[in-house]
Design a protein around this motif. Structure first.
Motif, mmCIF file in Angstrom:
data_model
loop_
_atom_site.group_PDB
_atom_site.id
_atom_site.type_symbol
_atom_site.label_atom_id
_atom_site.label_comp_id
_atom_site.label_asym_id
_atom_site.label_seq_id
_atom_site.Cartn_x
_atom_site.Cartn_y
_atom_site.Cartn_z
ATOM 1 N N SER A 119 33.278 -4.541 36.533
ATOM 2 C CA SER A 119 32.233 -5.280 37.212
ATOM 3 C C SER A 119 31.952 -6.458 36.223
ATOM 4 C CB SER A 119 30.969 -4.816 37.500
ATOM 5 O OG SER A 119 30.293 -4.292 36.438
ATOM 6 N N GLY A 120 31.460 -7.527 36.608
ATOM 7 C CA GLY A 120 31.273 -8.798 35.758
ATOM 8 C C GLY A 120 32.651 -9.620 35.622
ATOM 9 N N CYS A 121 32.456 -10.756 34.624
ATOM 10 C CA CYS A 121 33.719 -11.657 34.666
ATOM 11 C C CYS A 121 34.044 -11.538 33.137
ATOM 12 C CB CYS A 121 33.022 -12.955 34.793
ATOM 13 S SG CYS A 121 34.406 -14.248 34.640
ATOM 14 N N ARG A 137 26.004 -0.886 19.952
ATOM 15 C CA ARG A 137 26.602 -0.709 21.205
ATOM 16 C C ARG A 137 27.477 -2.071 21.551
ATOM 17 N NH1 ARG A 137 21.688 -1.332 25.678
ATOM 18 N NH2 ARG A 137 21.159 -3.422 24.909
ATOM 19 N N GLN A 138 28.484 -2.009 22.313
ATOM 20 C CA GLN A 138 29.449 -3.089 22.565
ATOM 21 C C GLN A 138 28.891 -3.530 23.920
ATOM 22 O OE1 GLN A 138 33.188 -2.197 23.214
ATOM 23 N NE2 GLN A 138 34.026 -4.123 22.705
ATOM 24 N N SER A 139 28.846 -5.323 23.870
ATOM 25 C CA SER A 139 28.359 -5.851 25.147
ATOM 26 C C SER A 139 29.432 -5.511 26.422
ATOM 27 C CB SER A 139 28.513 -7.046 24.854
ATOM 28 O OG SER A 139 27.559 -7.742 23.798
ATOM 29 N N SER A 140 28.941 -5.602 27.201
ATOM 30 C CA SER A 140 29.602 -5.290 28.801
ATOM 31 C C SER A 140 30.144 -6.457 29.161
ATOM 32 C CB SER A 140 28.765 -4.485 29.852
ATOM 33 O OG SER A 140 27.548 -5.624 29.926
ATOM 34 N N TRP A 141 31.216 -6.425 30.277
ATOM 35 C CA TRP A 141 31.664 -7.583 30.604
ATOM 36 C C TRP A 141 30.694 -8.261 31.382
ATOM 37 C CZ3 TRP A 141 35.472 -8.659 28.000
ATOM 38 C CH2 TRP A 141 36.496 -7.825 27.714
ATOM 39 N N THR A 142 29.691 -8.936 30.721
ATOM 40 C CA THR A 142 28.872 -9.686 31.534
ATOM 41 C C THR A 142 28.496 -11.009 30.753
ATOM 42 O OG1 THR A 142 27.645 -8.033 32.470
ATOM 43 C CG2 THR A 142 26.588 -10.076 32.244
#
Length: 369
Positions: A119-121, A137-142
């Protein structure tokens, strides 16, 4: 085997390289990727090789990597999180890249996993970038919406994480190389520019920035505004907003596009990079129209490790290093060494290997310091 008269085969040393990814875990420096010169051509290093340097003992090992191996690249950004090394982006034979990979560095398998977003870009393809780890933590695809005055788009900048804030410094903005500092609060997503109240380093790109304490960062090397490699080192205090140039023993070892990792006892380990003048490739196109990887070529790549001591070492390390460095030439030390407790003797023996006489090395022309 007596470590003072070690007759092992010649040491293996990682190939010279620039634009690689490196992280430190414990006493081990892990190095992946990058590129080097072969017969006047710039070639990417093998993607299935992981080089590991023991900072305590002074030995290199090479491991074969398996799994969903990323393409051979330079200019990827990397970070260490929960025993894993993550890499994102980079430049390969077909251009820039926008994929994320992870490899566990603690299980001895070195198996790559391609992390696919659901999900996300995701970010666009890019190289010579940087990343931060925040709150373990690692950032998500947002795509985060930041506030404040964001820094100008740039390439080959340096970045560091202090507390809950990420800092970027310098880089190339069109024809200019800067030394400005911008801060992003990762809790509020607010950008701000830090204006130093002291003398500032010369503008540069392809330098490194490493955390020394919760409020201090160390800048080293880079490419100057007139295209020369730099060897100066600077400390910046974010609380007092002051730069201070520091003396160090590597003034004759300029570096650009190297890696710099924080080690134990406030040491900073700089590995690889390029050391000589950069020659601009003849082209009818403007510099801004050609990727940096193609414009700047024929570099003198390095494979030595420079260890910067940023704070006084603990007494135990001072004593251990003194014994290890002098025991081969001091009869009194050699006679007393067997009197040490077994575990302490093993620690000293291991460190002694770091100071053993240099031998002919395989794969490279430069002796590791």
């Amino acid at each position: 085997m007596d470590p003072f008269f070690d007759d092992r085969p010649p040491q293996l040393i990682a190939l010279e390289r620039s634009g690689h990814t490196a992280v430190v875990e414990g006493n081990l420096l892990y190095v992946w990727g990058g590129y080097m010169s072969v017969d006047d051509n710039e070639v990417f290093l093998p993607n299935h090789e992981l080089w590991v340097y023991d900072l305590e003992q002074g030995d290199w090992q090479k491991f074969h990597m398996t799994g969903e191996v990323p393409p051979s690249m330079s200019g990827s950004c990397g970070c260490y999180l929960n025993g894993n090394m993550y890499i994102f982006g980079g430049c390969h034979d077909n251009g820039q890249y926008d994929q994320l990979y992870r490899v566990n560095l603690t299980d001895g398998k070195y198996n790559w996993t391609h992390i696919r977003h659901h999900s996300g870009c995701p970010p666009s393809s890019r190289d010579k970038l940087s990343c931060w780890v925040h709150k373990g933590r690692q950032s998500s695809w947002t795509q985060a919406k930041t506030r404040g005055q964001s820094p100008a788009p740039r390439a080959a900048h340096a970045s560091v994480m202090l507390g809950n804030r990420g800092y970027i410094c310098g880089g190339r903005v069109k024809e200019m190389r800067l030394s400005d500092i911008h801060c992003l609060d990762l809790d509020s997503w607010m950008w701000s520019e830090i204006v130093p109240v002291s003398t500032v380093p010369a503008g540069r790109s392809w330098h490194s920035l490493t955390a020394v304490s919760d409020s201090t960062m160390f800048l080293f090397g880079g490419l100057s505004v007139d295209g020369k490699p730099l060897s100066d080192g600077w400390l910046f205090d974010v609380e007092t907003k002051t730069w201070r140039e520091v003396e160090h023993p590597f003034k004759d070892k300029p570096r650009l596009w190297h890696s710099a990792c924080a080690g134990k006892d406030s040491d900073i380990i700089v590995f690889g990079g390029s050391c000589d003048y950069i020659l601009l490739v003849d082209t009818d196109e403007g510099v801004d129209d050609v990727p940096d990887f193609l414009v700047y070529s024929r570099q003198g790549h390095c494979n030595d490790a420079l260890v910067f001591q940023m704070a006084p070492h603990p007494l135990f390390r001072i004593c251990k290093d003194y014994i290890a460095k002098n025991v081969s030439s001091c009869e009194a030390l050699r006679q007393q060494l067997p009197l040490l407790p077994t575990k302490l003797r093993a620690v000293v023996d291991r460190r002694t290997l770091f100071y053993r006489p240099s031998k002919e090395v395989s794969h490279t022309h430069t002796q590791l310091l």
